[in-house]
Design a protein around this motif. Sequence first.
Motif, mmCIF file in Angstrom:
data_model
loop_
_atom_site.group_PDB
_atom_site.id
_atom_site.type_symbol
_atom_site.label_atom_id
_atom_site.label_comp_id
_atom_site.label_asym_id
_atom_site.label_seq_id
_atom_site.Cartn_x
_atom_site.Cartn_y
_atom_site.Cartn_z
ATOM 1 N N ALA A 68 0.497 -1.502 0.054
ATOM 2 C CA ALA A 68 -0.348 0.158 -0.389
ATOM 3 C C ALA A 68 0.787 1.316 -0.605
ATOM 4 O O ALA A 68 0.496 2.077 -0.431
ATOM 5 C CB ALA A 68 -0.812 0.102 1.234
ATOM 6 N N ARG A 69 1.692 1.689 0.649
ATOM 7 C CA ARG A 69 3.533 2.860 1.039
ATOM 8 C C ARG A 69 3.666 2.734 0.149
ATOM 9 O O ARG A 69 3.959 4.107 -1.132
ATOM 10 C CB ARG A 69 3.616 2.120 1.693
ATOM 11 N N GLN A 70 4.005 1.682 -1.504
ATOM 12 C CA GLN A 70 4.380 1.856 -2.630
ATOM 13 C C GLN A 70 3.334 2.584 -3.890
ATOM 14 O O GLN A 70 3.751 3.373 -4.585
ATOM 15 C CB GLN A 70 4.803 0.701 -2.855
ATOM 16 N N VAL A 71 2.147 2.448 -3.999
ATOM 17 C CA VAL A 71 0.964 3.209 -4.468
ATOM 18 C C VAL A 71 0.671 4.334 -4.274
ATOM 19 O O VAL A 71 0.549 4.967 -4.292
ATOM 20 C CB VAL A 71 -0.046 1.816 -3.825
ATOM 21 N N TRP A 292 2.006 -8.163 7.280
ATOM 22 C CA TRP A 292 3.476 -8.745 6.874
ATOM 23 C C TRP A 292 2.906 -10.211 6.396
ATOM 24 O O TRP A 292 3.495 -10.543 5.028
ATOM 25 C CB TRP A 292 4.173 -9.110 8.604
ATOM 26 N N ASP A 293 1.459 -10.746 6.820
ATOM 27 C CA ASP A 293 1.408 -12.355 6.240
ATOM 28 C C ASP A 293 1.323 -11.919 5.000
ATOM 29 O O ASP A 293 1.359 -13.431 3.853
ATOM 30 C CB ASP A 293 0.429 -12.665 6.887
ATOM 31 N N GLN A 294 0.448 -11.295 4.521
ATOM 32 C CA GLN A 294 -0.149 -10.816 3.366
ATOM 33 C C GLN A 294 0.959 -10.472 1.901
ATOM 34 O O GLN A 294 1.307 -11.389 1.488
ATOM 35 C CB GLN A 294 -0.749 -9.362 2.762
ATOM 36 N N PHE A 295 2.219 -10.055 2.682
ATOM 37 C CA PHE A 295 3.100 -9.771 1.527
ATOM 38 C C PHE A 295 4.192 -11.268 1.308
ATOM 39 O O PHE A 295 4.310 -11.130 0.517
ATOM 40 C CB PHE A 295 4.394 -8.858 2.347
ATOM 41 N N VAL A 296 3.855 -11.970 2.604
ATOM 42 C CA VAL A 296 4.983 -13.702 2.653
ATOM 43 C C VAL A 296 4.190 -13.894 1.277
ATOM 44 O O VAL A 296 4.332 -14.739 0.501
ATOM 45 C CB VAL A 296 5.232 -14.048 3.584
ATOM 46 N N LYS A 297 2.487 -14.144 1.468
ATOM 47 C CA LYS A 297 2.056 -14.411 0.719
ATOM 48 C C LYS A 297 1.720 -14.497 -0.436
ATOM 49 O O LYS A 297 1.717 -15.520 -0.926
ATOM 50 C CB LYS A 297 0.458 -14.475 1.364
ATOM 51 N N LYS A 298 2.432 -13.042 -0.868
ATOM 52 C CA LYS A 298 2.280 -12.584 -2.363
ATOM 53 C C LYS A 298 3.640 -13.285 -3.013
ATOM 54 O O LYS A 298 3.655 -13.690 -4.081
ATOM 55 C CB LYS A 298 2.665 -11.414 -2.449
ATOM 56 N N PHE A 299 5.028 -14.275 -2.168
ATOM 57 C CA PHE A 299 5.738 -14.389 -3.093
ATOM 58 C C PHE A 299 6.721 -15.560 -2.387
ATOM 59 O O PHE A 299 6.909 -16.522 -3.643
ATOM 60 C CB PHE A 299 7.131 -13.562 -2.400
ATOM 61 N N TRP A 300 5.664 -16.007 -1.529
ATOM 62 C CA TRP A 300 6.159 -17.426 -1.085
ATOM 63 C C TRP A 300 5.712 -18.773 -2.633
ATOM 64 O O TRP A 300 5.611 -19.463 -2.131
ATOM 65 C CB TRP A 300 4.780 -17.819 0.053
#
Length: 537
Positions: A68-71, A292-300
């Motif tokens: 969200a912060r990059q957007v 954090w959980d959402q971020f890990v889910k994106k690349f896992w």
Amino acid sequence: MKMPEAVTTLPEYAGNPFIASLPDLMPQKGIYAELLAEPAFHEKERNYPSYLRKHCIARLDKCFLPQARQVDLADRFALLLRQGYIGRNPLKHDYLKHLQNGFERIEGRSLDVKVSQPVENTASSFALLGCPGVGKTLSVNRTLGLYPQTIRHDKPFSLVQIVWLRLEAPALGSLKQLCLDFFEAIDTLIDTDYVKRYTIGASVEQMLVHMAHLHALGVLVIDEIQNLRGAKVGAEQLMKFLVKLVNTIGVPVIPVGTFGALPLLQRSFSHARRSTGLGSLLWDRMEPGPVWDQFVKKFWKFQWTKLYTEISNELNATLYDESQGIADLAVKLFMLAQLRLVSISEMRASVSETLTSKLLRTVAKEEFAIVAPMIEALRVNDKEYLAKCDDLRALSDHVGLVLGRALGGQAQESSQPSAQPTSDTVQDTSNGSTDALLISSLLTLGVAQDVARKLVDEALAKDPSGDPLVLMTHVAKILTASPPKQKKPKPTPQQNEQRPANDLRVLVQAGRDNKQSAYAALLEAGVVRPPMLDFAA
């Protein structure tokens, strides 16, 4: 029912060629889609041979998974850029006044010259500061990539518009160096000769005036602003110039750096009239939780191991503990762990390619040694040490070496930690200080400890700022200029049988073999006379 017409612009933006040439404004979902750069991935690739899968895993090093912060950053940049151009519409009289003011400043050779036709300034600014590794520079580059850097106008005027320019803050805060970097960047970009035209024989003040009025610059990004932190002279002048760009010239400026630059910006840049118009962005590492959980889910999901490992609470917790919520470290650890598994299975087919907490910790211990002090400081919240940390460039370079080693086929056969330096060789690195870390890095390159200590001391004497990258540059220069002298091997002593029988060395050695003193041996051989004969003579 008649659908409302799509609105693509606003009245204040309409009729401004500088704004009309920019890409259309987008909602945040559109910005996310433009920023996103997922690695290419196909399920069938898990069945590829190991040497191919390692190259697939390397794709993770170039992926960008926006949060969200990059957007939000890209959204603010779109606003900042267009707001800055409102007051510089080339089809309105205000722009002519801008040009006249620029001419007067050039004539007066100073940005402080009182101009005859003041104009309304619509420029604003904001700073982006954050913890090392949270993706500031990468996010800024991805945001800038949404816009063409240059736009050529032929009608109703001829001009090359420079939408954005990104520079790094000079390490010593030198305004002259900033000017040179600026003109060199433009020369490279649009094939001009501004370095020759505006820098030779010109004062810094004259160069600054020309900088401020070239090519309708949309936004100036100054990255690594924390470089000015250790500058004893020049930093304040440079910051004052950036403030003048915003307040006087109307060019938006975005300083980007680590939290180490916060005191500098609070002292200098906060005086800019509109520096907080859009609010500053402070990016800290992620905390355990939904983000954090959402971020890990994106690349896992991007696994090229033969067996897919589901994310578990234990794996999630281990990944966080070893990366401390720093996105860059988390993705790199995930990537390096896969490379380790695939490399091992290439040598031993019986190894199960399953991601485990033990594997993550082992890889982190071996491959993240260079940033281990920073990770530990984050664990215990050592703010004093963290204030000295600037970035993860050294780790990025190290990951490049790891990738090269893995892709080159030099697989590690074991997931056990590799041989570590002995306690004698690491005694200087236990305190986690900058010089200790540099010494540790030199030791891993095979430099003797006493030589490493001397090299670092010399570098610190030349640049006491303590910046690890600057110090390592000095060390490299010292090594290049004066490589360690190799001791010439001592000549192999000739064997006694190769010497004449009456050679004194042969006689003395023979006496020693018979447990005689040198004098007795020489006396027995008749080389010296007995004392009485000596006296009688």
